[in-house]
Motif scaffolding. Sequence first.
Motif, short mmCIF file in Angstrom:
data_model
loop_
_atom_site.label_atom_id
_atom_site.label_comp_id
_atom_site.label_asym_id
_atom_site.label_seq_id
_atom_site.Cartn_x
_atom_site.Cartn_y
_atom_site.Cartn_z
N MET A 66 0.87 -1.17 0.00
CA MET A 66 0.00 0.00 0.00
C MET A 66 0.90 1.21 0.00
O MET A 66 1.60 1.48 0.98
CB MET A 66 -0.91 0.00 1.23
CG MET A 66 -1.97 -1.08 1.22
SD MET A 66 -3.27 -0.77 0.02
CE MET A 66 -4.00 0.71 0.70
N LEU A 67 0.95 1.92 -1.11
CA LEU A 67 1.85 3.06 -1.23
C LEU A 67 1.28 4.29 -0.55
O LEU A 67 0.09 4.57 -0.66
CB LEU A 67 2.12 3.37 -2.70
CG LEU A 67 2.80 2.29 -3.53
CD1 LEU A 67 3.04 2.80 -4.95
CD2 LEU A 67 4.10 1.83 -2.91
N GLN A 68 2.16 5.03 0.12
CA GLN A 68 1.79 6.32 0.68
C GLN A 68 1.82 7.34 -0.44
O GLN A 68 2.85 7.53 -1.08
CB GLN A 68 2.76 6.73 1.79
CG GLN A 68 2.48 8.10 2.39
CD GLN A 68 1.18 8.15 3.17
OE1 GLN A 68 0.76 7.13 3.72
NE2 GLN A 68 0.56 9.30 3.21
N PRO A 69 0.70 8.01 -0.74
CA PRO A 69 0.67 8.95 -1.87
C PRO A 69 1.73 10.04 -1.76
O PRO A 69 2.01 10.56 -0.68
CB PRO A 69 -0.74 9.54 -1.80
CG PRO A 69 -1.54 8.54 -1.04
CD PRO A 69 -0.60 7.92 -0.06
N ALA A 70 2.33 10.37 -2.90
CA ALA A 70 3.31 11.44 -2.95
C ALA A 70 2.59 12.79 -2.86
O ALA A 70 1.38 12.88 -3.08
CB ALA A 70 4.11 11.37 -4.24
N SER A 71 3.34 13.84 -2.54
CA SER A 71 2.77 15.18 -2.45
C SER A 71 3.76 16.19 -3.02
O SER A 71 4.88 16.31 -2.52
CB SER A 71 2.44 15.53 -1.00
OG SER A 71 1.91 16.84 -0.91
N PRO A 72 3.37 16.89 -4.12
CA PRO A 72 2.12 16.70 -4.85
C PRO A 72 2.21 15.46 -5.75
O PRO A 72 3.27 14.86 -5.86
CB PRO A 72 2.03 17.98 -5.69
CG PRO A 72 3.45 18.35 -5.94
CD PRO A 72 4.20 17.98 -4.69
N GLU A 107 5.03 6.29 -2.46
CA GLU A 107 4.82 6.36 -3.90
C GLU A 107 5.98 7.07 -4.59
O GLU A 107 6.36 6.72 -5.71
CB GLU A 107 3.52 7.10 -4.21
CG GLU A 107 3.23 7.24 -5.69
CD GLU A 107 2.01 8.11 -5.96
OE1 GLU A 107 1.39 7.93 -7.03
OE2 GLU A 107 1.68 8.96 -5.12
N ALA A 108 6.57 8.06 -3.92
CA ALA A 108 7.67 8.83 -4.51
C ALA A 108 8.87 7.97 -4.85
O ALA A 108 9.69 8.35 -5.69
CB ALA A 108 8.08 9.96 -3.57
N ASN A 109 9.00 6.78 -4.23
CA ASN A 109 10.09 5.88 -4.60
C ASN A 109 10.00 5.53 -6.08
O ASN A 109 11.02 5.42 -6.77
CB ASN A 109 10.05 4.62 -3.75
CG ASN A 109 11.19 3.67 -4.08
OD1 ASN A 109 12.33 3.87 -3.67
ND2 ASN A 109 10.90 2.61 -4.83
#
Length: 217
Positions: free
Chosen positions: A111-117, A175-177
Amino acid sequence: CDATASLLHSKPGRPHTATIHCTERPNLGMEFAGFLQHVFANYNNMSDMLVFVSSQVDSHDRARLMKVIMDEPNPIVCPGHVHRHTAIRFCRPDVAAPALNYTNGQGVHMMLQPASPRPAGPWAAARGIKFAWSTTSARCCHLSVFKTSRQALHMRPPAFYVNLYNELVQHVHPEANHYHEYLAGEIFGGGAPYTVVDITKVQRKYKTRDTRQYQYK
């Protein structure tokens, strides 16, 4: 632990030997947090050439791809998909990671943590990272394996890598990965021109293909 540096030594008539330095780090940020940590921690004491690769070297034909990119004359090289539907699917600046909920090629559910932005285009722009993409060509790296140089890495200050690292280690699966994976040539190449080796051409040349696929939900 992460084997963040491997030094290969050879002498005429003798086989290659390797010295592996293993660095303990928390299980946060996925592989690119480890890559970034190696850069800023060794900023003033790094090799002329560096090859970064995911710990899962035996999957996705990464071992062969390492050999291919090391043989390339350009000091900044990554494998990727050029002029292919996968590049368009994964590497458009207006598209986020493949999915926030998926099972990877090793059968691990994430479950990926959403990137920002998000998606990737605004994320890169907010950090001063160029996202070179068009409908006919994608400068897109893939599979978390790439080659770079000390000179290229020194084109950006240590704070650049520290800031990216601090963002990644906020979560186990950020997610940024994935954005770092696609933009490895830009992030670790200092903005200099880099070569993208077409993964499909390598597979055809050596008649190999990793059949494990990602399952997206």
